[in-house]
Scaffold this active site. Structure first.
Site, PDB file in Angstrom:
ATOM      1  CE1 TYR A  55      -4.830  -1.673  -9.257  1.00  0.00           C
ATOM      2  CE2 TYR A  55      -2.704  -0.622  -8.958  1.00  0.00           C
ATOM      3  CZ  TYR A  55      -4.045  -0.721  -8.642  1.00  0.00           C
ATOM      4  OH  TYR A  55      -4.599   0.142  -7.729  1.00  0.00           O
TER       5      TYR A  55
ATOM      6  CB  THR B 221      -7.321  -7.379  -5.624  1.00  0.00           C
ATOM      7  OG1 THR B 221      -8.171  -6.525  -4.852  1.00  0.00           O
ATOM      8  CG2 THR B 221      -8.047  -8.640  -6.025  1.00  0.00           C
ATOM      9  CG  ASP B 222      -2.809  -2.564  -6.089  1.00  0.00           C
ATOM     10  OD1 ASP B 222      -3.409  -1.846  -5.256  1.00  0.00           O
ATOM     11  OD2 ASP B 222      -1.750  -2.209  -6.631  1.00  0.00           O
ATOM     12  CD1 TRP B 223      -7.946   0.657  -2.561  1.00  0.00           C
ATOM     13  CD2 TRP B 223      -6.692  -1.164  -2.238  1.00  0.00           C
ATOM     14  NE1 TRP B 223      -7.968   0.343  -1.220  1.00  0.00           N
ATOM     15  CE2 TRP B 223      -7.216  -0.757  -1.001  1.00  0.00           C
ATOM     16  CE3 TRP B 223      -5.902  -2.309  -2.275  1.00  0.00           C
ATOM     17  CZ2 TRP B 223      -6.954  -1.439   0.193  1.00  0.00           C
ATOM     18  CZ3 TRP B 223      -5.635  -2.987  -1.087  1.00  0.00           C
ATOM     19  CH2 TRP B 223      -6.158  -2.551   0.117  1.00  0.00           C
TER      20      TRP B 223
ATOM     21  CB  ALA C 190      -6.057  -5.416  -9.204  1.00  0.00           C
TER      22      ALA C 190
END
Ligand code: BGC
Length: 804
Positions: free
Chosen positions: A256, A287-289, A291
């Site tokens: 993030y 990606t992170d969720w 991000a």
């Protein structure tokens, strides 16, 4: 959740979607567009067909391939095929591309145990937290855990596990440290390799996350991590480098946070130059969720897949949950259209999209979904529970054991104190939570092993906890993100103990056991406060009064720590006779604790992280969680390469329990340590002998002390480790290690290279970072450049780096 006008608008939008047939017709495959060729399109069959298939895709199909399908089952997204799978990708049926299913996390698979109208349950096994796994220092055992988790991933119909997590314990208050292995990059990297090998032996994928320098939760989506290239290369990137080079994980999840001013998911230097050019990473990056902020920059940087790909941003999502309202604006964001428009207006080259899709498809052709694997929905939960129990007990660290207090005689009558004996903690909260079928409490585990647990005291704890849990303030609720992310369990104050109650228990029992518990999780860092890093007054009183009374009767007291990260121990550790750090050992917690307490398992865990005397002794204490204090925007890693034990050993700061520390019920010695240096390698051979009278295992730790030259070096750095087999009394085992030049090297920013500087090197072989059995010195005659890399990742501001 939704109120008034907004609710009406949202309902109207959803009805409109239904009328347009958008939601009603959503299948697991993407709908086709009018640009499609009418002749029979090529199908994805293997790697070789990827290029042709991409050439056949419409622009819309291409955009869908790089954007996930949102949170299934939420906010107008299609109904979940696998309830609780947090990520799903788009499929394209006409091209033979199935959707993929992803789920968390590090301590076991996180899916929902229940499905509407389905009597079958889908529980997963809760394994020990990663910090506990790392405490085993046992690569084979961690592979077994990975294999068991991977088996559940596969049998529940998923393709990719969102684990292991590899961030370092930069500061003990990191809210997600429990999800991470260690403060040391080598231990982290090697544990990750074992874990990934285990998961991927099932032909499902592992994801290493969060790439990189995601070491705190406070303002985690925007915090700017300012860190030197050397600290990045030697510490924060190192575990990822080892994992990629030695285990080929299928995926990387970008973090993030920003790294030196660019969001990790939009950072080309990280995702292309380091990951692909320097390390030759073959998988794909997601990606992170929610991000990052710019999907086009993410595509260009080499972030192949945007997750979860819903049409809302994380802040909007979180605000919606916090305020119990959802702004209709959240339905506006549409990454797919943004990406298509960028290609059309020339801000995103279509070849970049093709490159990213090809990375995803290269992995997709290996997945169970692609191969049409018929999953059973019936993994062997019983067998996996046994592995969890074994790992849980082997991850426990015996911190203190005077006068052979432990193991306890099997006939011992125990006075069990502390709320956590009943509400035992198997793991942390957030995405690292696991929906396991049960948690064995410490009280039940001890009883099951045959110990007599004083019933009056147990009942009084039970009724205290039940009464408080009925009060509104202490009621257990699902987490704000839903019960799949764990439960919100308000901490109950420690039960007050009356002198009479303690006296009576002391008379009726042989030994006192006090349990202290702590839990933390995603979204929040821990605090240097009572009830978190510090003990509460009631906990202090409990330890003091219980030990005083037992000692007055010539009886002993053991403290069990059921925690996810270090707490302050210096103020109370002199009081009890033994301290067992049980960590959060998974669903079998109570059984695993009883295995160690009873001596069925001889503890062999070693600390993967330093326990400081006081929080302010930690080198990052003044730079955590960043500045400005109320709402940190940036965090400067001023401690630089002197993180964890590298700091404590270099600056001679005494820790409470040092990195690598852990006792056993037996004793070991290292009768023979041989070090042989040739031109480009060092061979180390260590013979370990069990010199006590109980079978046990020992960890051998090989540290290097490199000479200060142009570059300052930490006093010691872990370079190799191994664990003996179970040794009978007098039995020996010889472990062999091989260090290459890169293991001796430090990162020289001026030369953008790993260099071995000339001078005297010391190999230190020991059983902890401070318990060194043998030091062997050898000379390096001249400077050597071991590996040149790209000169990147420079901080945009001067860092006031700590130096000797
Ligand atoms: C976490 C990730 C996790 C993802 C999906 C994020 O909030 O940072 O570790 O994999 O959610 O649950």
């Amino acid at each position: 959740m939704l109120y008034g006008k907004k609710k009406v608008i949202l309902i109207l939008i959803i009805i409109l979607f239904f009328l347009c047939g958008w939601v009603g017709n959503i299948s697991v495959f993407a709908e086709t567009s009018n640009q499609i060729n009418t002749s029979e399109p090529p199908k994805l069959t293997n790697e070789k067909s990827i290029e042709k298939v991409i050439n056949e895709m419409t622009l819309e199909e291409k955009a869908k391939m790089v954007v996930g399908r949102g949170f299934p089952g939420m906010f107008g997204n299609p109904k979940a095929e696998i309830a609780g799978a947090v990520g799903v990708t788009h499929g394209i049926e006409r091209l033979g591309i199935p959707p993929l299913f992803f789920a968390d996390g590090p301590a076991g698979l996180r899916i929902s145990p229940f499905r509407e109208g389905d009597p079958h349950t889908y529980y997963a096994t809760a394994f020990p937290i990663e910090t506990s796994l790392a405490s085993t220092w046992n690569k084979n055992l961690v592979t077994k855990v990975g294999k068991a988790i991977g088996n559940e991933v596969k049998e529940y119909g998923l393709d990719i596990l969102l684990a292991p997590a590899l961030n370092l314990h930069r500061n003990p208050l990191g809210g997600r440290n429990f999800e991470y292995f260690s403060e040391d990059p080598l231990l982290t990297g090697k544990m990750a390799v074992s874990y990934i090998n285990g998961v991927q032996s099932n032909d499902v994928g592992a994801t290493i996350k969060h790439f990189v320098a995601n070491n705190q939760e406070t303002n985690r989506t925007d915090i700017d991590t300012i860190v030197s290239q050397r600290a990045l290369r030697e510490l924060y990137l190192k575990g990822f480098e080892i994992a990629i080079k030695e285990a080929n994980p299928w995926a990387v999840m970008s973090a993030y946070n920003k790294v030196n001013s660019a969001h990790a998911s939009e950072n080309k230097e990280l995702l292309t130059t380091v990951l692909r050019d320097d390390w030759d990473f073959k998988g794909f990056v997601m990606t992170d969720w929610f991000a990052g902020t710019d999907p086009i920059a993410q595509m260009i940087a080499g972030n192949d897949l945007i997750m979860p790909g819903d049409s809302i941003t994380l802040t909007e999502f979180m605000n919606a949950l916090k305020n119990s309202t959802i702004d209709e604006k959240i339905l506006d964001r549409d990454h797919i259209t943004e990406i298509m428009n960028a290609v059309k207006n020339g801000t995103l080259d279509e070849s970049i999209l093709d490159r990213n899709i090809s990375k995803i498809l290269n992995i997709l052709v290996k997945t169970p979904s692609f191969k049409g694997y018929q999953h059973s929905d019936n993994p062997n939960l019983q067998k996996n529970a046994e592995i969890s129990r074994r790992a849980g007990s082997e991850g426990m660290v015996l911190l203190k054991n005077i006068h052979k207090t432990l193991p306890l005689d099997e006939n011992a009558k125990i006075g069990l104190f502390g709320n956590t004996q009943i509400e035992t903690i198997r793991g942390g909260t957030g995405s690292g939570y696991v929906n396991a079928p049960y948690t064995i409490s410490i009280a039940d585990g001890l009883k099951n092993r045959g110990f007599t647990v004083n019933n009056d005291l147990l009942q009084s704890y039970k009724s205290y906890i039940t009464t408080l849990r009925h009060q509104e303030e202490y009621k257990i609720k699902p987490s704000v993100l839903g019960s799949e992310f764990g439960l919100e369990i308000p901490t109950i104050p420690e039960k007050p103990l009356k002198a009479k109650e303690i006296n009576k228990t002391v008379k009726e029992t042989d030994v006192g056991v006090v349990v202290i518990g702590r839990i933390s999780g995603e979204f929040e860092d821990r605090k240097n406060e009572k009830g978190d890093f510090l003990l509460t007054d009631r906990e202090q009183d409990m330890i003091t009064n219980v030990t005083n009374e037992y000692h007055a009767s010539g009886k002993k007291v053991i403290v069990i720590l059921n925690i996810g990260g270090p707490i302050e121990v210096a103020s109370w550790r002199d009081k009890p006779d033994a301290i067992l750090l049980a960590w959060q050992p998974g669903q079998e917690a109570g059984f695993a604790v009883a295995d160690v307490i009873s001596g069925l398992v001889n503890p062999s865990g070693k600390l993967p992280t330093t326990f400081p005397m006081a929080y302010n002794d930690v080198p990052s204490a003044k730079n955590f969680p960043g500045t400005p204090e109320e709402n940190p925007e940036k965090v400067v890693y001023e401690e630089d390469i002197f993180m964890g034990y590298r700091y404590f050993t270099t600056f001679d700061i005494e820790p409470a329990y040092e990195f690598g520390y852990g006792l056993s019920y037996t004793t070991f010695h290292f009768p023979k340590v041989k070090v042989k240096k040739s031109k480009d390698e060092v061979k180390v051979s260590v013979t370990v002998e069990n010199s006590g009278d109980i079978p046990g295992k020992e960890v051998v730790q090989v540290y290097i002390s490199a000479p200060d030259n142009k570059l300052e070096k930490p006093a010691i750095e872990l370079k190799a480790f191994g664990k003996t087999k179970q040794l009978k009394p007098k039995e020996k085992d010889t472990l062999k290690f091989q260090l290459g030049l890169k293991d001796l090297a430090s990162f020289d920013e001026e030369r953008s290279a790993w260099v071995v500087e000339k001078g005297a090197y010391q190999i230190k072989v020991g059983a902890s970072s401070e318990n060194i059995y043998e030091t062997v010195i050898f000379e390096v005659e001249e400077d050597m450049v071991v590996e040149k890399v790209n000169d990147i990742l420079k901080p945009k501001m001067e860092i006031n780096k700590l130096s000797k």
